[in-house]
Design an enzyme around this catalytic site. Sequence first.
Site, PDB file in Angstrom:
ATOM      1  N   ASN A 147       0.872  -1.180   0.000  1.00  0.00           N
ATOM      2  CA  ASN A 147       0.000   0.000   0.000  1.00  0.00           C
ATOM      3  C   ASN A 147       0.910   1.231   0.000  1.00  0.00           C
ATOM      4  O   ASN A 147       1.489   1.579   1.024  1.00  0.00           O
ATOM      5  CB  ASN A 147      -0.881  -0.023   1.259  1.00  0.00           C
ATOM      6  CG  ASN A 147      -1.678   1.262   1.429  1.00  0.00           C
ATOM      7  OD1 ASN A 147      -1.772   2.078   0.515  1.00  0.00           O
ATOM      8  ND2 ASN A 147      -2.256   1.440   2.611  1.00  0.00           N
ATOM      9  N   LYS A 185       0.133   4.266  -0.341  1.00  0.00           N
ATOM     10  CA  LYS A 185      -0.540   5.461   0.212  1.00  0.00           C
ATOM     11  C   LYS A 185      -0.332   6.656  -0.729  1.00  0.00           C
ATOM     12  O   LYS A 185      -0.244   6.464  -1.926  1.00  0.00           O
ATOM     13  CB  LYS A 185      -0.050   5.729   1.638  1.00  0.00           C
ATOM     14  CG  LYS A 185      -0.112   4.480   2.520  1.00  0.00           C
ATOM     15  CD  LYS A 185       0.014   4.791   3.969  1.00  0.00           C
ATOM     16  CE  LYS A 185       0.021   3.494   4.769  1.00  0.00           C
ATOM     17  NZ  LYS A 185      -0.050   3.704   6.194  1.00  0.00           N
ATOM     18  N   HIS A 212      -9.547   1.295   4.889  1.00  0.00           N
ATOM     19  CA  HIS A 212      -8.269   1.485   5.589  1.00  0.00           C
ATOM     20  C   HIS A 212      -8.505   2.438   6.766  1.00  0.00           C
ATOM     21  O   HIS A 212      -9.306   3.370   6.668  1.00  0.00           O
ATOM     22  CB  HIS A 212      -7.223   2.049   4.626  1.00  0.00           C
ATOM     23  CG  HIS A 212      -5.847   2.041   5.203  1.00  0.00           C
ATOM     24  ND1 HIS A 212      -5.414   2.993   6.095  1.00  0.00           N
ATOM     25  CD2 HIS A 212      -4.813   1.173   5.048  1.00  0.00           C
ATOM     26  CE1 HIS A 212      -4.168   2.713   6.453  1.00  0.00           C
ATOM     27  NE2 HIS A 212      -3.777   1.615   5.827  1.00  0.00           N
ATOM     28  N   GLU A 264      -6.906   4.858   7.820  1.00  0.00           N
ATOM     29  CA  GLU A 264      -6.697   6.285   7.495  1.00  0.00           C
ATOM     30  C   GLU A 264      -7.933   6.870   6.818  1.00  0.00           C
ATOM     31  O   GLU A 264      -8.278   8.034   7.027  1.00  0.00           O
ATOM     32  CB  GLU A 264      -5.437   6.435   6.634  1.00  0.00           C
ATOM     33  CG  GLU A 264      -4.186   6.203   7.465  1.00  0.00           C
ATOM     34  CD  GLU A 264      -2.982   5.670   6.705  1.00  0.00           C
ATOM     35  OE1 GLU A 264      -2.969   5.733   5.458  1.00  0.00           O
ATOM     36  OE2 GLU A 264      -2.050   5.176   7.366  1.00  0.00           O
ATOM     37  N   GLU A 276      -5.405  -4.856  10.606  1.00  0.00           N
ATOM     38  CA  GLU A 276      -4.415  -3.801  10.797  1.00  0.00           C
ATOM     39  C   GLU A 276      -4.686  -3.083  12.117  1.00  0.00           C
ATOM     40  O   GLU A 276      -5.503  -2.149  12.153  1.00  0.00           O
ATOM     41  CB  GLU A 276      -4.486  -2.802   9.648  1.00  0.00           C
ATOM     42  CG  GLU A 276      -4.227  -3.415   8.295  1.00  0.00           C
ATOM     43  CD  GLU A 276      -3.598  -2.408   7.336  1.00  0.00           C
ATOM     44  OE1 GLU A 276      -2.533  -2.708   6.810  1.00  0.00           O
ATOM     45  OE2 GLU A 276      -4.177  -1.323   7.143  1.00  0.00           O
ATOM     46  N   GLY A 317       2.382   2.367  10.720  1.00  0.00           N
ATOM     47  CA  GLY A 317       3.338   3.452  10.534  1.00  0.00           C
ATOM     48  C   GLY A 317       4.014   3.900  11.817  1.00  0.00           C
ATOM     49  O   GLY A 317       4.658   4.949  11.853  1.00  0.00           O
ATOM     50  N   SER A 336       3.376  -2.102  10.356  1.00  0.00           N
ATOM     51  CA  SER A 336       4.841  -2.152  10.527  1.00  0.00           C
ATOM     52  C   SER A 336       5.424  -3.535  10.235  1.00  0.00           C
ATOM     53  O   SER A 336       6.361  -3.968  10.902  1.00  0.00           O
ATOM     54  CB  SER A 336       5.237  -1.654  11.918  1.00  0.00           C
ATOM     55  OG  SER A 336       4.810  -0.304  12.083  1.00  0.00           O
TER      56      SER A 336
END
Length: 259
Positions: free
Chosen positions: A10, A12, A96, A98, A168, A174, A214
């Site tokens: 991904n 992003k 996701h 985010e 996730e 991240g 991560s």
Amino acid sequence: MPRTITIAGNWKMNKTATEAVELAKPIIQSIANQSEITVIMCPPFTALHAVSELIANSSTRLGAQNMSDKASGAYTGEISPAMLRDLHVTHVILGHSERRSYYGETDAIVNKKTLAALENSLKPILCVGETLAEREAGKTFAVIKTQLVQGLAEVSASQAENVIIAYEPVWAIGTGKTATPAMAQEVHAFIRQELTGLFGESTAQKIRILYGGSMKPDNADALLSEVDIDGGLIGGASLTAKDFLALVEAGKTAAAKKV
Ligand code: PEP
């Protein structure tokens, strides 16, 4: 039959179309037409065309990072399933964290997108995961159950075989913090149990559940050797060819062990 290990990158909001080609080229040259695992690259919309041309004759798959649930019309700034299909996109990341936290995507919205993806023969990579506060409050399983039940509402068992789930944990994305293999396996096993309740045992055994948060070359082997971890959705480490290729190798090693 073992589930095919899947390694998905991904990217992003990183890489212009020119930079995307620079990143994808050595990866595609190196993995060529390997067939042991499924490798998916998910560049931003603006780089899909360029990467699509690069992977045209390879086994690597192309994914988008989001999608509209609408077919066409007055939806300024949106991208339809047909637009993605036309660029040879096969997968789409949906829900996701985010998008949930910065753009207000609810489970109901994620569900509409999931149904639209499946109706258009796109494989959704449906992301679920708890925040740190939710984990600390002992709500991990409840949160994930809601995301699964609502996100997969009205999906049939035969459609569900084309869904990929990505677990996730939000606190691991991240941040450099990774769930330990045992922590991740515990949630993956819970997800498979919920999928069994929704779609039956044989379908649930076929659905791939990826870990994301991560994942890096130095922790991938341990995560991928867990029985219910069928691959990885990788953010940061998908942005260099060296790291992503190392993760592809880790995927191949895990695939060979899980036969
Ligand atoms: C992601 O956002 O999907 C992700 C897993 O990111 P990272 O690998 O950078 O934690």
